[in-house]
Design an enzyme around this catalytic site. Sequence first.
Site, PDB file in Angstrom:
ATOM      1  N   ALA A 279      51.681  38.480  38.334  1.00 57.70           N
ATOM      2  CA  ALA A 279      51.470  38.452  36.884  1.00 57.70           C
ATOM      3  C   ALA A 279      51.132  39.839  36.328  1.00 57.70           C
ATOM      4  CB  ALA A 279      50.370  37.462  36.526  1.00 57.70           C
ATOM      5  N   THR A 280      50.501  40.691  37.121  1.00 53.89           N
ATOM      6  CA  THR A 280      50.199  42.041  36.626  1.00 53.89           C
ATOM      7  C   THR A 280      51.499  42.770  36.309  1.00 53.89           C
ATOM      8  OG1 THR A 280      48.057  42.268  37.697  1.00 53.89           O
ATOM      9  CG2 THR A 280      49.251  44.294  37.265  1.00 53.89           C
TER      10      THR A 280
ATOM     11  N   GLN B 297      47.038  31.707  34.364  1.00 53.81           N
ATOM     12  CA  GLN B 297      46.040  30.647  34.572  1.00 53.81           C
ATOM     13  C   GLN B 297      46.488  29.314  33.972  1.00 53.81           C
ATOM     14  OE1 GLN B 297      43.262  30.996  36.315  1.00 53.81           O
ATOM     15  NE2 GLN B 297      43.104  33.211  36.499  1.00 53.81           N
TER      16      GLN B 297
ATOM     17  N   SER C  99      52.027  33.631  37.786  1.00 49.29           N
ATOM     18  CA  SER C  99      51.602  34.178  39.082  1.00 49.29           C
ATOM     19  C   SER C  99      51.709  33.097  40.148  1.00 49.29           C
ATOM     20  CB  SER C  99      50.156  34.650  38.964  1.00 49.29           C
ATOM     21  OG  SER C  99      49.623  34.890  40.240  1.00 49.29           O
ATOM     22  N   GLY C 100      52.206  33.452  41.318  1.00 49.83           N
ATOM     23  CA  GLY C 100      52.351  32.469  42.397  1.00 49.83           C
ATOM     24  C   GLY C 100      51.023  31.976  42.948  1.00 49.83           C
ATOM     25  N   HIS C 101      50.108  32.915  43.194  1.00 45.67           N
ATOM     26  CA  HIS C 101      48.899  32.527  43.939  1.00 45.67           C
ATOM     27  C   HIS C 101      47.836  31.849  43.095  1.00 45.67           C
ATOM     28  CE1 HIS C 101      45.910  35.776  42.890  1.00 45.67           C
ATOM     29  NE2 HIS C 101      47.012  36.252  42.337  1.00 45.67           N
TER      30      HIS C 101
ATOM     31  N   THR D  18      65.018  44.151  46.378  1.00 44.84           N
ATOM     32  CA  THR D  18      65.427  42.955  47.111  1.00 44.84           C
ATOM     33  C   THR D  18      64.406  41.853  46.903  1.00 44.84           C
ATOM     34  OG1 THR D  18      66.504  44.285  48.796  1.00 44.84           O
ATOM     35  CG2 THR D  18      65.913  42.033  49.406  1.00 44.84           C
TER      36      THR D  18
ATOM     37  N   CYS E  63      26.452  43.689  37.936  1.00 42.36           N
ATOM     38  CA  CYS E  63      25.355  44.510  38.414  1.00 42.36           C
ATOM     39  C   CYS E  63      25.827  45.467  39.500  1.00 42.36           C
ATOM     40  CB  CYS E  63      24.241  43.609  38.951  1.00 42.36           C
ATOM     41  SG  CYS E  63      22.732  44.452  39.346  1.00 42.36           S
TER      42      CYS E  63
END
Lengths: 422, 132
Positions: free
Chosen positions: A92-93, A200, A220-222, A260, A346
Amino acid sequence: MTTATATILKSLAEDRRNAPARPVYLDYQATTPLDPRVLNAMMPYFTEKFGNPHSRNHTHGWEAEQGVEQARQQIAELIGADEREIIFTSGATESNNLAVAGVARFYKDKKNHIITLVTEHKCVLDTCRHLEQEGFEVTYLPVEKNGLVDLDLLKRTITDKTVLVSIMGVNNEVGVIQPIKAIGEICRSRHVFFHTDCAQAAGKIPLDVEDMKIDLMSISGHKMYGPKGIGVLYVRRRPRVRLVALIHGGGQERGMRSGTLPAPLCVGLGEAAAICKREMATEAEQLTMLRDRFYASVTRRLPEVFLNGDEKQRIPGNLNISFAYVEGEGLMMGIKDLSVSSGSACTSASLEPSYVLRALGVGEDLAHTSLRIGFGRFTTEAEVDYAADRIVEAVQKLRDLSPLWEMAQEGVDIKSIKWAAH
Amino acid sequence: MAYSEKVIDHYEHPRNVGALDKNDPGVGTGLVGAPACGDVMKLQIRVSPEGIIEDAKFKTFGCGSAIASSSLITEWVKGKSLDEAETIKNTQIAQHLALPPVKIHCSVLAEDAIKAAILDYRSKRSPAKAAE
């Protein structure tokens, strides 16, 4: 199932039984495990059907190509698209980079204005920052307190120079669902392209590029039980959306993304999409039940717990909760056997809490106390109950340790104290 | 990020958690940090007429390293004179707990907290002198 896969799955299961107890995974917005059915579909493409899908002259190439094209079809069906509109990317990036920069650069002689939200993923925001350096103008719209876009503000912000609106389907931190269809209608009526980052959203909520008037969509696949390292950019053909490629080479993917294709990953994403399409409704029901069970269990026992993001317009697999008076990272240390994510930063040198929570108007103090808890396909009732118990215990312990909780109990208004910044 | 064993030990078994009566003239209270920054420490000391720290209590809002730093410093200051307690440096705390660079500010906060508690105690005893 092939024998090879069966053997591997069996040995994986064996390893799991022998391994020490693993933390409960409640971070499904970060990534999802591969569905074993997806792995099963992928396996032959690593070994027997290993050919290059772009090899046009032999069987090995053809069978790989067939797998890839079937996957393209499966993904297209998930979002109501034509398979020729599906461009495979590395994730997705890359899809977001390609959509935003690609469209902006192609139409730069006519239009130079982009609209997005302050709560978008960093890969959209950072791409926009780069485009600003190239001379484009970008408007970063604020969101309402519930995390949703103000549609009237969006309408007022579009000008004759606006080429693209990029607004995500579902926010990765707070899980709110943007009114995609309404945004699509506004954009279409003003002849502005609409890109939506659905990393998402895809596989979680029904998406239809026709009905929602979406011109570009990132997947996104994951995030949907598919493999890591692959994603998709949907690019509308009618009316045609054109873009400048980021990666040049052999002209694969209609010239929009050379390189590819990783056939096993494509096949995996296709299978993941098919499973999501089939099981989305029942899965959403199951997740809603688990989410409500968890939330009730926690809020029944803990006061001063706040849900971040709209209560109704959200995916069932996400809860983003502020546990007032308890710092998020300290809390995570107390729940080491749960894998969740904290809105407190933090660990970073800046000490800045989540920019998404800040954009929702969550005070810096409360932003530091937030956890993102993500439920998914393999989450069980027992895990949810266990997680709720651990979190309640840890919060109670840390509140006993918290000077802010003590002051709140004594009726001291924490905001009235002049704190020294450090 | 992995925490050191000492940080984990202090986090899981914090020493000297609690509160002393802040209105007691023998008690000094230091409150440092800010909720917006994700760290707040409250450190209290009870000082004998001879100027020895007889008891120390803390409460901390923050990450594991912040909790460990404040827990550790309450152990260290007990039995010390005010002058001795004042010489404790954040680097000693950071070293003892093996804090990584991003957590050094937790030890700085603990040093600030004990200094603030000592200052509060002294200003209660002789307001003019402490103000000098």
